[in-house]
Every structure is written in C-alpha cells, then in structure tokens.
Design an enzyme around this catalytic site. Structure first.
Site, PDB file in Angstrom:
ATOM      1  N   TYR A  32     -10.301  66.351  40.202  1.00  0.00           N
ATOM      2  CA  TYR A  32     -11.236  65.876  41.123  1.00  0.00           C
ATOM      3  C   TYR A  32     -10.416  65.004  42.293  1.00  0.00           C
ATOM      4  O   TYR A  32     -10.512  65.237  43.547  1.00  0.00           O
ATOM      5  CB  TYR A  32     -12.201  64.847  40.657  1.00  0.00           C
ATOM      6  CG  TYR A  32     -13.255  64.205  41.531  1.00  0.00           C
ATOM      7  CD1 TYR A  32     -14.309  64.834  41.827  1.00  0.00           C
ATOM      8  CD2 TYR A  32     -12.991  62.786  42.094  1.00  0.00           C
ATOM      9  CE1 TYR A  32     -15.191  64.299  42.776  1.00  0.00           C
ATOM     10  CE2 TYR A  32     -13.873  62.379  43.108  1.00  0.00           C
ATOM     11  CZ  TYR A  32     -14.882  63.005  43.133  1.00  0.00           C
ATOM     12  OH  TYR A  32     -16.037  62.472  44.239  1.00  0.00           O
ATOM     13  N   SER A  50     -13.655  61.078  49.182  1.00  0.00           N
ATOM     14  CA  SER A  50     -13.934  60.289  48.169  1.00  0.00           C
ATOM     15  C   SER A  50     -12.971  59.096  48.603  1.00  0.00           C
ATOM     16  O   SER A  50     -11.788  59.521  49.015  1.00  0.00           O
ATOM     17  CB  SER A  50     -13.805  60.673  46.732  1.00  0.00           C
ATOM     18  OG  SER A  50     -13.760  59.452  46.111  1.00  0.00           O
TER      19      SER A  50
HETATM   20  P1  NAD Z   1     -24.631  64.909  43.135  1.00  0.00           P
HETATM   21  O1  NAD Z   1     -24.363  65.402  41.564  1.00  0.00           O
HETATM   22  O2  NAD Z   1     -26.024  64.060  43.113  1.00  0.00           O
HETATM   23  O3  NAD Z   1     -24.649  65.930  44.064  1.00  0.00           O
HETATM   24  C1  NAD Z   1     -23.740  66.916  44.354  1.00  0.00           C
HETATM   25  C2  NAD Z   1     -24.484  67.954  44.862  1.00  0.00           C
HETATM   26  O4  NAD Z   1     -23.691  68.979  44.865  1.00  0.00           O
HETATM   27  C3  NAD Z   1     -25.750  68.427  43.916  1.00  0.00           C
HETATM   28  O5  NAD Z   1     -26.927  68.788  44.830  1.00  0.00           O
HETATM   29  C4  NAD Z   1     -25.135  70.005  43.454  1.00  0.00           C
HETATM   30  O6  NAD Z   1     -26.370  70.806  43.043  1.00  0.00           O
HETATM   31  C5  NAD Z   1     -24.581  70.364  44.583  1.00  0.00           C
HETATM   32  N1  NAD Z   1     -23.452  71.266  44.332  1.00  0.00           N
HETATM   33  C6  NAD Z   1     -22.393  71.353  43.251  1.00  0.00           C
HETATM   34  N2  NAD Z   1     -21.984  72.864  43.076  1.00  0.00           N
HETATM   35  C7  NAD Z   1     -22.356  73.498  44.125  1.00  0.00           C
HETATM   36  C8  NAD Z   1     -22.208  74.731  44.598  1.00  0.00           C
HETATM   37  N3  NAD Z   1     -21.172  75.371  44.034  1.00  0.00           N
HETATM   38  N4  NAD Z   1     -22.643  75.143  45.695  1.00  0.00           N
HETATM   39  C9  NAD Z   1     -23.597  74.401  46.321  1.00  0.00           C
HETATM   40  N5  NAD Z   1     -23.878  73.182  46.015  1.00  0.00           N
HETATM   41  C10 NAD Z   1     -23.371  72.697  44.886  1.00  0.00           C
HETATM   42  O7  NAD Z   1     -23.499  63.897  43.335  1.00  0.00           O
HETATM   43  P2  NAD Z   1     -23.087  63.070  44.776  1.00  0.00           P
HETATM   44  O8  NAD Z   1     -22.678  61.816  44.141  1.00  0.00           O
HETATM   45  O9  NAD Z   1     -24.130  63.144  45.465  1.00  0.00           O
HETATM   46  O10 NAD Z   1     -21.973  63.867  45.366  1.00  0.00           O
HETATM   47  C11 NAD Z   1     -21.938  64.517  46.595  1.00  0.00           C
HETATM   48  C12 NAD Z   1     -20.387  64.392  47.216  1.00  0.00           C
HETATM   49  O11 NAD Z   1     -20.062  63.124  47.247  1.00  0.00           O
HETATM   50  C13 NAD Z   1     -19.617  65.096  46.249  1.00  0.00           C
HETATM   51  O12 NAD Z   1     -18.791  65.684  46.932  1.00  0.00           O
HETATM   52  C14 NAD Z   1     -18.779  63.811  45.614  1.00  0.00           C
HETATM   53  O13 NAD Z   1     -17.479  64.217  45.249  1.00  0.00           O
HETATM   54  C15 NAD Z   1     -18.951  62.768  46.754  1.00  0.00           C
HETATM   55  N6  NAD Z   1     -18.474  61.440  46.310  1.00  0.00           N
HETATM   56  C16 NAD Z   1     -19.614  60.768  45.465  1.00  0.00           C
HETATM   57  C17 NAD Z   1     -19.294  59.830  44.853  1.00  0.00           C
HETATM   58  C18 NAD Z   1     -20.407  58.961  44.229  1.00  0.00           C
HETATM   59  O14 NAD Z   1     -19.941  57.709  43.977  1.00  0.00           O
HETATM   60  N7  NAD Z   1     -21.563  59.240  44.063  1.00  0.00           N
HETATM   61  C19 NAD Z   1     -18.174  58.881  45.284  1.00  0.00           C
HETATM   62  C20 NAD Z   1     -17.353  59.510  46.238  1.00  0.00           C
HETATM   63  C21 NAD Z   1     -17.393  60.923  46.576  1.00  0.00           C
END
Ligand code: NAD
Length: 269
Positions: free
Chosen positions: A167, A154
């Site tokens: 986080y 991130s």
């Molecule tokens: P999201 O909530 O749509 O996706 C997260 C996914 O992780 C979901 O499919 C959830 O079911 C899965 N998950 C959660 N706990 C789990 C576990 N114990 N085992 C297996 N799967 C699990 O959110 P996202 O934005 O798609 O996030 C994906 C990644 O991107 C994360 O690591 C998040 O920190 C990172 N991220 C997102 C953003 C953003 O702006 N959306 C920015 C920076 C980083």
C-alpha cells in the site's frame, strides 16, 4: 465566491462507498454530471444508492461498473462516457484497496492486487482521461483548464507503514505519477494534483475506528482529535476541480487533521 462545476463531466472511480461516494456527492452539489464508478456486480446496489442521493438532491449522473485495474474495461468506460455525455472534464482517481501482511509473509498476489488497483488503475484512468482532454481541447464555456485530474493518494505517500509495504509503495508511486503528469501536460493546461487523506471513517479502515479502544488509539495520531469524514475530502476535491484553483497543479494536499505533523513528537520527542 461560488465553487461551480456546472455541466462538467466527472468520472469518480470507486464511488460506491467511502471517500469516493463523498467526492461524487460534493462534485454533483457543485453542478457536475458524475459517473459513479464501481468495481463489480456486488457493488451495484451501493453505487445506485449513491446515485439516488445525488439525484434526490437535484444532481445528475449514472452508475458505471468497471474494474480500474483492467485496461479494456477502463478504455470502454471512457468511450461510453464520451458517447453519452460528449466529453470528460474531471477524473477523480480514487479506487483503492489494502491487502495487509508482514513483509516476509506478503504473497505476490497481495502485492500485485494492491499495485494493480492503486497504481496501475490510476495510470490507466489518467491515460484515457488525458487523451480525451487533448482531443476536446480547451472550451472556456466549461473551464479555463483543458482537464483536471485528482489522485486520491494517502498520508502514506510520505509516512512509511510497517505491515503495509504494498500500500505505502503504491501511494509513494502515485505521488511521482501525479507530478510527472503535471509536468508533462502543464503546457496543455491540464491540472494534476493529489489529495492525501489521513484517517477517514470508511470501510477500508473499519478496524481502526469500530471499537472505542481502537478509535482512542487512532486519535493519539491526530492533533485535531477527530476522525475525518468523506465530506472533508469531497469539499477539497470540488475546490481543486474548479477554476478557483486554476493555479494549483503538481502538488499533494494533505487533509489529515494534522497527522503529518507527527503527533508522537508533541511532548518534545
Ligand atoms: P473504501 O473501501 O470505502 O472505498 C474503496 C472503493 O474502491 C470502493 O468503492 C471499492 O469498490 C473501490 N474499488 C476497489 N477495487 C476497485 C477496482 N478494481 N475498480 C474500481 N473500483 C474499485 O475505502 P476508502 O477509504 O473510501 O478509500 C478510497 C481511497 O482513499 C483509496 O484510494 C484509499 O487508499 C484512499 N485513502 C483512504 C484513507 C482512509 O482513511 N479511509 C486514507 C488515505 C487514503
């Protein structure tokens, strides 16, 4: 120039929604067989819908339920994948959660839950993936590299984030995990990198884009003046996983519309 992952096997954690689903589709478009990992019974339908989009477009894959914070489940996911498809070539360490709280009110459960998925989950999956890469060795009919890992970190691996100490700490640690693995296994031709998304429109940050006021205030942080989409991350993941990126290892690539240029300084600070 074509990005090809033909016949390579990719495990994408947390692929039932958001960024993970975008990456799963991009890798499948490039020819990879994708393991669409999801965490629980509750996310089964979402994972099946992602797989259906992949197969409807002519791609291949399976769904696989596994909580990445649980060692026994992660070991089994890799064993089952290897028995069914022969090996694993690519790991996308994407699964992640937020449990936000003011620091003095943060509970040990909120701390442990976030570290458990965002950091320990990435450790467990990377360990099983690297063991499999080393067992198989280099097979140039698949890839010049022995294996590829992409951590989804991130912008908060470098931007501190009040109210999100768990986080931000998990993502800062992922940077060191990624660089250490790249250093430790470079000679084995295993490439390890991170993608650091800025604001991507997914369920994890719905509060930041679901009303016009929230979206407006978010856009003030983004010089490129739009919110990112899962495909923005998927496009880069497919490239980094491919042999076109063979000299890229040990680095964090920011995909953030310029967020890490610190927009609030745009008028001179
Ligand atoms: P999201 O909530 O749509 O996706 C997260 C996914 O992780 C979901 O499919 C959830 O079911 C899965 N998950 C959660 N706990 C789990 C576990 N114990 N085992 C297996 N799967 C699990 O959110 P996202 O934005 O798609 O996030 C994906 C990644 O991107 C994360 O690591 C998040 O920190 C990172 N991220 C997102 C953003 C953003 O702006 N959306 C920015 C920076 C980083």
């Amino acid at each position: 120039m074509e990005i090809s992952l033909r016949n390579q096997v990719a495990v994408v954690t947390g692929a039932s929604s958001g960024i993970g689903s975008g990456i799963a589709k991009s890798l499948a478009d490039a020819g990879a067989i994708v393991i669409v990992n999801h965490s629980s019974e509750r996310s089964t339908d979402e994972a099946k819908a992602v797989l259906k989009e992949i197969t409807d477009a002519g791609g291949k894959g399976i769904t696989y339920q596994c909580d990445v914070s649980k060692e026994d489940q992660v070991i089994k996911m890799f064993q089952d994948t290897v028995s069914q498809f022969g090996t694993v070539d690519i790991l996308i360490n994407n699964a992640g959660i937020q449990k936000d709280a003011k620091f003095t009110e943060m509970t040990i459960d909120q701390w442990n839950a976030v570290i458990g998925v965002n950091l320990t989950g990435q450790f467990l999956c990377a360990r099983e993936a690297i063991k499999e890469f080393l067992r198989r060795g280099i097979d140039t009919s698949r890839s010049i590299a022995c294996g590829k890992i992409i951590h989804i970190s991130s912008v908060h691996e470098i931007i501190p984030w009040a109210g999100h100490a768990n986080y931000a700490s998990s993502k800062g640690a992922v940077r060191m995990l990624m660089q250490t693995l790249a250093q430790e296994y470079g000679a084995n031709k295993i490439r390890v990198n991170s993608i650091c998304p800025g604001a991507i429109q997914t369920p994890i940050n719905k509060d930041a884009w679901s009303t016009p006021e929230a979206l407006n205030s978010l856009l003030n942080l983004i010089p490129y003046n739009r919110i990112g989409q899962p495909k923005d991350i998927g496009n880069l993941a497919a490239f980094i996983a491919s042999d076109l990126a063979d000299y890229i290892t040990g680095t964090s690539i920011f995909v953030d519309g310029g967020m890490t240029t610190f927009e609030s300084f745009s008028t001179g600070g």
